[in-house]
Scaffold this motif. Structure first.
Motif, PDB file in Angstrom:
ATOM      1  N   VAL A   1       0.886  -1.170   0.000  1.00 16.71           N
ATOM      2  CA  VAL A   1       0.000   0.000   0.000  1.00 16.71           C
ATOM      3  C   VAL A   1       0.920   1.214   0.000  1.00 16.71           C
TER       4      VAL A   1
ATOM      5  N   ARG B   1      -0.365   7.239  -0.601  1.00 16.59           N
ATOM      6  CA  ARG B   1      -1.796   7.294  -0.278  1.00 16.59           C
ATOM      7  C   ARG B   1      -2.007   7.842   1.133  1.00 16.59           C
TER       8      ARG B   1
ATOM      9  N   VAL C   1      -6.316   4.370   5.423  1.00 16.08           N
ATOM     10  CA  VAL C   1      -5.983   3.948   4.061  1.00 16.08           C
ATOM     11  C   VAL C   1      -6.028   2.428   3.935  1.00 16.08           C
TER      12      VAL C   1
ATOM     13  N   ASP D   1      -9.531   1.291   3.701  1.00 18.37           N
ATOM     14  CA  ASP D   1     -10.008   1.522   2.339  1.00 18.37           C
ATOM     15  C   ASP D   1      -9.554   0.402   1.408  1.00 18.37           C
ATOM     16  N   GLU D   2      -8.292   0.037   1.487  1.00 15.13           N
ATOM     17  CA  GLU D   2      -7.767  -1.024   0.617  1.00 15.13           C
ATOM     18  C   GLU D   2      -8.459  -2.362   0.883  1.00 15.13           C
TER      19      GLU D   2
ATOM     20  N   GLU E   1     -14.163   6.290  -8.042  1.00 14.52           N
ATOM     21  CA  GLU E   1     -12.881   6.759  -7.544  1.00 14.52           C
ATOM     22  C   GLU E   1     -13.027   8.233  -7.157  1.00 14.52           C
TER      23      GLU E   1
ATOM     24  N   SER F   1     -10.958  11.607  -5.155  1.00 14.50           N
ATOM     25  CA  SER F   1      -9.716  12.129  -4.615  1.00 14.50           C
ATOM     26  C   SER F   1      -9.792  12.112  -3.094  1.00 14.50           C
ATOM     27  N   PRO F   2      -8.652  11.816  -2.420  1.00  7.71           N
ATOM     28  CA  PRO F   2      -8.662  11.872  -0.943  1.00  7.71           C
ATOM     29  C   PRO F   2      -9.049  13.237  -0.415  1.00  7.71           C
TER      30      PRO F   2
ATOM     31  N   SER G   1     -13.535   6.640   2.260  1.00  2.00           N
ATOM     32  CA  SER G   1     -13.538   5.480   1.368  1.00  2.00           C
ATOM     33  C   SER G   1     -14.933   5.108   0.874  1.00  2.00           C
TER      34      SER G   1
END
Length: 218
Positions: A23, A27, A62, A65-66, A82, A84-85, A110
């Motif tokens: 990861v 990110r 993060v 989220d993954e 998708e 943007s953060p 997320s």
């Protein structure tokens, strides 16, 4: 299933490994940029500690989220859009209190985590007897507006007409119980999913007692 086995960043450029796949640290950096620090420490050592903990917190968001992206794919859920953060979704204050800062932030950051939670809520079966039991045990929640204005005591001296009938309360109770069960299922899923995650130094869980700055945080 997308290619999780693709080449990841070079050593030192990842925040964590999920099933051996990196990861990217980038990110985490993007999330830290999107969510400004709230700490007001001015002493250098205190500020440095707060920033270390903030990076560990962001790593958890993060990684969640993954993991949620992978779970959505495994379940055949439509891929979340998708984003943007920097586009942080709104999370109600009550949700933060109910879920804890990491999970609430993950749901804000997320779309995959949000989609997975919604799916888990839909999967929950709420027995009729549980709904009725909730109604019977919480009479204070079902006083009519007029009874509330009169200050009726729901646990003593209230008449049957002072309460919303069960038939009218039933659907709302069912939704609430399903929501609660879905959140428990989300926490159970997350505990299992992140059990095998390996974190790079400086990205450990904020509550991991193996590092000196640890603090208990969900």
């Amino acid at each position: 299933m997308r290619g999780h086995g693709a080449h990841g960043p070079a050593p030192g450029e990842h925040a964590a490994l999920v099933d051996g796949v990196a990861v990217p640290r980038a990110r985490v950096d993007a999330l830290l940029t999107a969510v400004p620090a709230r700490d007001r420490e001015t002493r250098p050592e205190a500020l440095a500690r707060a920033e270390r903990q903030r990076r560990r917190w962001a790593t958890q968001v993060v990684v969640t989220d993954e993991l949620a992206r992978r779970s959505c794919e495994e379940r055949g859920l439509a891929p979340p859009d998708e984003v943007s953060p920097s586009r942080v979704l709104a999370v109600a204050g009550t949700d933060v209190a109910d879920l804890g800062s990491i999970v609430a932030a993950a749901l804000a950051h997320s779309p995959a985590a949000h989609a997975l939670l919604a799916e888990l809520e839909r999967e929950q079966e709420v027995p009729e007897e549980s709904v009725r039991d909730y109604y019977d045990r919480n009479p204070d929640r079902f006083l009519t507006p007029e009874a509330l204005r009169r200050g009726v005591d729901p646990f003593g001296g209230a008449a049957p007409e002072d309460f919303l009938p069960y038939e009218r309360a039933r659907d709302g109770i069912t939704r609430e119980l399903r929501r609660t069960a879905g959140r428990r299922a989300f926490f159970d899923w997350l505990d299992r999913a992140r059990a095998g995650v390996e974190y790079a130094p400086g990205h450990e869980h904020p509550g991991d007692p193996s590092h000196p700055d640890h603090e208990h945080r969900h």
